[in-house]
Design a protein around this motif. Sequence first.
Motif, PDB file in Angstrom:
ATOM      1  N   ALA A 302       0.830  -1.204   0.000  1.00  0.00           N
ATOM      2  CA  ALA A 302       0.000   0.000   0.000  1.00  0.00           C
ATOM      3  C   ALA A 302       0.866   1.256   0.000  1.00  0.00           C
ATOM      4  CB  ALA A 302      -0.904   0.002   1.234  1.00  0.00           C
ATOM      5  N   GLU A 303       0.238   2.356  -0.340  1.00  0.00           N
ATOM      6  CA  GLU A 303       0.909   3.652  -0.239  1.00  0.00           C
ATOM      7  C   GLU A 303       0.894   4.109   1.219  1.00  0.00           C
ATOM      8  OE1 GLU A 303       2.491   5.457  -2.640  1.00  0.00           O
ATOM      9  OE2 GLU A 303       2.212   3.590  -3.784  1.00  0.00           O
ATOM     10  N   PRO A 304       1.902   4.874   1.641  1.00  0.00           N
ATOM     11  CA  PRO A 304       1.931   5.316   3.043  1.00  0.00           C
ATOM     12  C   PRO A 304       0.821   6.298   3.371  1.00  0.00           C
ATOM     13  CG  PRO A 304       3.696   6.360   1.787  1.00  0.00           C
ATOM     14  CD  PRO A 304       3.086   5.330   0.887  1.00  0.00           C
ATOM     15  N   VAL A 305       0.235   6.130   4.547  1.00  0.00           N
ATOM     16  CA  VAL A 305      -0.761   7.080   5.052  1.00  0.00           C
ATOM     17  C   VAL A 305      -0.015   8.291   5.611  1.00  0.00           C
ATOM     18  CG1 VAL A 305      -2.585   7.450   6.744  1.00  0.00           C
ATOM     19  CG2 VAL A 305      -2.383   5.238   5.589  1.00  0.00           C
ATOM     20  N   PRO A 306      -0.329   9.511   5.170  1.00  0.00           N
ATOM     21  CA  PRO A 306       0.408  10.690   5.657  1.00  0.00           C
ATOM     22  C   PRO A 306       0.226  10.898   7.165  1.00  0.00           C
ATOM     23  CG  PRO A 306      -0.871  11.204   3.684  1.00  0.00           C
ATOM     24  CD  PRO A 306      -1.318   9.858   4.141  1.00  0.00           C
ATOM     25  N   VAL A 307       1.319  11.212   7.841  1.00  0.00           N
ATOM     26  CA  VAL A 307       1.306  11.563   9.258  1.00  0.00           C
ATOM     27  C   VAL A 307       2.090  12.858   9.405  1.00  0.00           C
ATOM     28  CG1 VAL A 307       2.025  10.878  11.587  1.00  0.00           C
ATOM     29  CG2 VAL A 307       1.141   9.157  10.006  1.00  0.00           C
ATOM     30  N   PRO A 308       1.540  13.851  10.115  1.00  0.00           N
ATOM     31  CA  PRO A 308       2.240  15.141  10.210  1.00  0.00           C
ATOM     32  C   PRO A 308       3.505  15.056  11.053  1.00  0.00           C
ATOM     33  CG  PRO A 308       0.347  15.108  11.669  1.00  0.00           C
ATOM     34  CD  PRO A 308       0.265  13.856  10.848  1.00  0.00           C
ATOM     35  N   LYS A 309       4.377  16.024  10.874  1.00  0.00           N
ATOM     36  CA  LYS A 309       5.561  16.121  11.715  1.00  0.00           C
ATOM     37  C   LYS A 309       5.158  16.598  13.106  1.00  0.00           C
ATOM     38  CE  LYS A 309       8.822  16.989   7.947  1.00  0.00           C
ATOM     39  NZ  LYS A 309       9.882  17.892   7.420  1.00  0.00           N
ATOM     40  N   ALA A 310       6.104  16.518  14.033  1.00  0.00           N
ATOM     41  CA  ALA A 310       5.822  16.869  15.420  1.00  0.00           C
ATOM     42  C   ALA A 310       5.378  18.320  15.551  1.00  0.00           C
ATOM     43  CB  ALA A 310       7.053  16.635  16.281  1.00  0.00           C
ATOM     44  N   ARG A 311       4.415  18.536  16.450  1.00  0.00           N
ATOM     45  CA  ARG A 311       4.034  19.897  16.806  1.00  0.00           C
ATOM     46  C   ARG A 311       5.085  20.459  17.754  1.00  0.00           C
ATOM     47  NH1 ARG A 311      -1.036  21.052  20.650  1.00  0.00           N
ATOM     48  NH2 ARG A 311       0.509  20.219  22.110  1.00  0.00           N
ATOM     49  N   VAL A 312       5.574  21.618  17.469  1.00  0.00           N
ATOM     50  CA  VAL A 312       6.571  22.268  18.327  1.00  0.00           C
ATOM     51  C   VAL A 312       6.141  23.709  18.592  1.00  0.00           C
ATOM     52  CG1 VAL A 312       8.489  20.838  17.523  1.00  0.00           C
ATOM     53  CG2 VAL A 312       7.956  22.957  16.316  1.00  0.00           C
ATOM     54  N   GLY A 313       6.737  24.277  19.618  1.00  0.00           N
ATOM     55  CA  GLY A 313       6.479  25.678  19.904  1.00  0.00           C
ATOM     56  C   GLY A 313       5.261  25.939  20.762  1.00  0.00           C
ATOM     57  N   HIS A 314       4.562  24.881  21.224  1.00  0.00           N
ATOM     58  CA  HIS A 314       3.392  25.112  22.064  1.00  0.00           C
ATOM     59  C   HIS A 314       3.851  25.456  23.491  1.00  0.00           C
ATOM     60  CE1 HIS A 314       4.434  20.897  22.697  1.00  0.00           C
ATOM     61  NE2 HIS A 314       3.806  20.965  23.863  1.00  0.00           N
ATOM     62  N   ALA A 315       2.990  26.097  24.230  1.00  0.00           N
ATOM     63  CA  ALA A 315       3.323  26.514  25.599  1.00  0.00           C
ATOM     64  C   ALA A 315       3.548  25.310  26.495  1.00  0.00           C
ATOM     65  CB  ALA A 315       2.200  27.380  26.158  1.00  0.00           C
ATOM     66  N   ARG A 316       4.549  25.408  27.362  1.00  0.00           N
ATOM     67  CA  ARG A 316       4.855  24.328  28.294  1.00  0.00           C
ATOM     68  C   ARG A 316       4.509  24.746  29.718  1.00  0.00           C
ATOM     69  NH1 ARG A 316      10.800  22.097  26.322  1.00  0.00           N
ATOM     70  NH2 ARG A 316      10.282  21.896  24.094  1.00  0.00           N
ATOM     71  N   ARG A 317       4.192  23.773  30.531  1.00  0.00           N
ATOM     72  CA  ARG A 317       3.921  24.070  31.934  1.00  0.00           C
ATOM     73  C   ARG A 317       5.211  24.472  32.646  1.00  0.00           C
ATOM     74  NH1 ARG A 317      -0.165  19.192  33.910  1.00  0.00           N
ATOM     75  NH2 ARG A 317      -1.827  19.627  32.417  1.00  0.00           N
ATOM     76  N   PRO A 318       5.114  25.358  33.600  1.00  0.00           N
ATOM     77  CA  PRO A 318       6.307  25.741  34.366  1.00  0.00           C
ATOM     78  C   PRO A 318       6.808  24.579  35.204  1.00  0.00           C
ATOM     79  CG  PRO A 318       4.344  26.692  35.351  1.00  0.00           C
ATOM     80  CD  PRO A 318       3.911  26.112  34.037  1.00  0.00           C
ATOM     81  N   ARG A 319       8.118  24.478  35.364  1.00  0.00           N
ATOM     82  CA  ARG A 319       8.744  23.433  36.157  1.00  0.00           C
ATOM     83  C   ARG A 319       9.576  24.073  37.262  1.00  0.00           C
ATOM     84  NH1 ARG A 319       5.405  19.624  34.466  1.00  0.00           N
ATOM     85  NH2 ARG A 319       5.595  19.206  32.230  1.00  0.00           N
ATOM     86  N   PRO A 320       9.838  23.304  38.337  1.00  0.00           N
ATOM     87  CA  PRO A 320      10.613  23.893  39.443  1.00  0.00           C
ATOM     88  C   PRO A 320      11.993  24.369  39.029  1.00  0.00           C
ATOM     89  CG  PRO A 320       9.541  21.870  40.141  1.00  0.00           C
ATOM     90  CD  PRO A 320       9.331  21.974  38.667  1.00  0.00           C
ATOM     91  N   TRP A 321      12.555  23.735  38.006  1.00  0.00           N
ATOM     92  CA  TRP A 321      13.910  24.116  37.587  1.00  0.00           C
ATOM     93  C   TRP A 321      13.937  25.217  36.524  1.00  0.00           C
ATOM     94  CZ3 TRP A 321      11.748  19.220  37.069  1.00  0.00           C
ATOM     95  CH2 TRP A 321      11.235  18.903  35.814  1.00  0.00           C
ATOM     96  N   THR A 322      12.728  25.663  36.148  1.00  0.00           N
ATOM     97  CA  THR A 322      12.656  26.720  35.141  1.00  0.00           C
ATOM     98  C   THR A 322      12.915  28.074  35.792  1.00  0.00           C
ATOM     99  OG1 THR A 322      11.016  25.436  33.906  1.00  0.00           O
ATOM    100  CG2 THR A 322      11.230  27.781  33.362  1.00  0.00           C
ATOM    101  N   SER A 323      13.845  28.825  35.249  1.00  0.00           N
ATOM    102  CA  SER A 323      14.150  30.156  35.812  1.00  0.00           C
ATOM    103  C   SER A 323      13.004  31.109  35.534  1.00  0.00           C
ATOM    104  CB  SER A 323      15.438  30.693  35.199  1.00  0.00           C
ATOM    105  OG  SER A 323      15.320  30.806  33.794  1.00  0.00           O
TER     106      SER A 323
END
Length: 324
Positions: A302-323
């Motif tokens: 079969a032909e490959p089913v398209p899958v998008p590349k990774a989503r990047v740049g979305h907001a991340r939750r703050p972490r204790p080690w984040t300045s």
Amino acid sequence: MKIARIEVDGARRVGVVDGDRVQPLAAHVTVEEVLAATPAERTALVDRAADGAPRPLSDMRLLAPVAPPTLRDHITFEEHLEGSLKLLGRTAPPPEWYEQPVFYFSNTNAVIGPDEPVAVPPGCERLDFELELAAVIGRPGRDLTPEQAGDHIAGYTLFNDWSARDLMAPVIPVGLGPVKGKDFANTLGPWIVTADELAPFRRDDRLALEMHAEVNGVPLPGGGDTSASMAWSFEEIVAYASRGAELRTGDVLASGTCGTGCLLEYWAQAGDAAPPPLRPGDVVTLVVEGIGSVSNRVVAGAEPVPVPKARVGHARRPRPWTST
């Protein structure tokens, strides 16, 4: 004894192969039951459960001889590893390889038997095969020593670890294995030859079986290899796999590809794609002394089913080690 799974009159059965004849066993007998028995118990079981007269093997459809709960593929042939690494620009195996018989888990849902078609996986242009020998577990066991492990091996079969080389290359740097490059077909067959039947082929502490591959009936140049070239014996890889993990009846542990057991090694040595990658219509046959041969034809996929590349740049939750 040669233990097979067969299709008889539309029903799946266990069969015992003897030359060009096969003895079907009663419908209630499972291959796991036969594998788990001792040689003496196995003979008595076959005598007791024989269903009718032996039939011509040519009249039977052979299935994969076992549906393994797990399928581990080791890499025990140094020559194959050297050839594979050459394409990555490495001149020698990493020192870590010599420390333990590493393996990856393969897809048990993709196990197929003799003469079943192998579809080119979606998007693949460099399809390859891999010639391997595999042990099949009879008695369950955990934390085994190599000396104990032999009593837990019911027998041996052929294994074709089909490989989409161009699908493997971009994901290997991630470090999680070959991913879709080995997710589509795993041939086992044609049957399981019990360990006692292969005893005459043992040399010192391991099996010494001649192995070679053919494409469209023509053996690959180079003369194949022997299972005596394995850096670890099957008893040793079974013991390693059983560390902290239970091996169960029907589990399959493969040797890894033998020297000149795939097209990739030729590509690495010659610097080009000769012999060419497999194409629809090609028939690959693996041959191992003392066991037999298993063939599969490549068909279009079969032909490959398209899958998008990774989503990047979305907001991340703050972490204790984040300045802040």
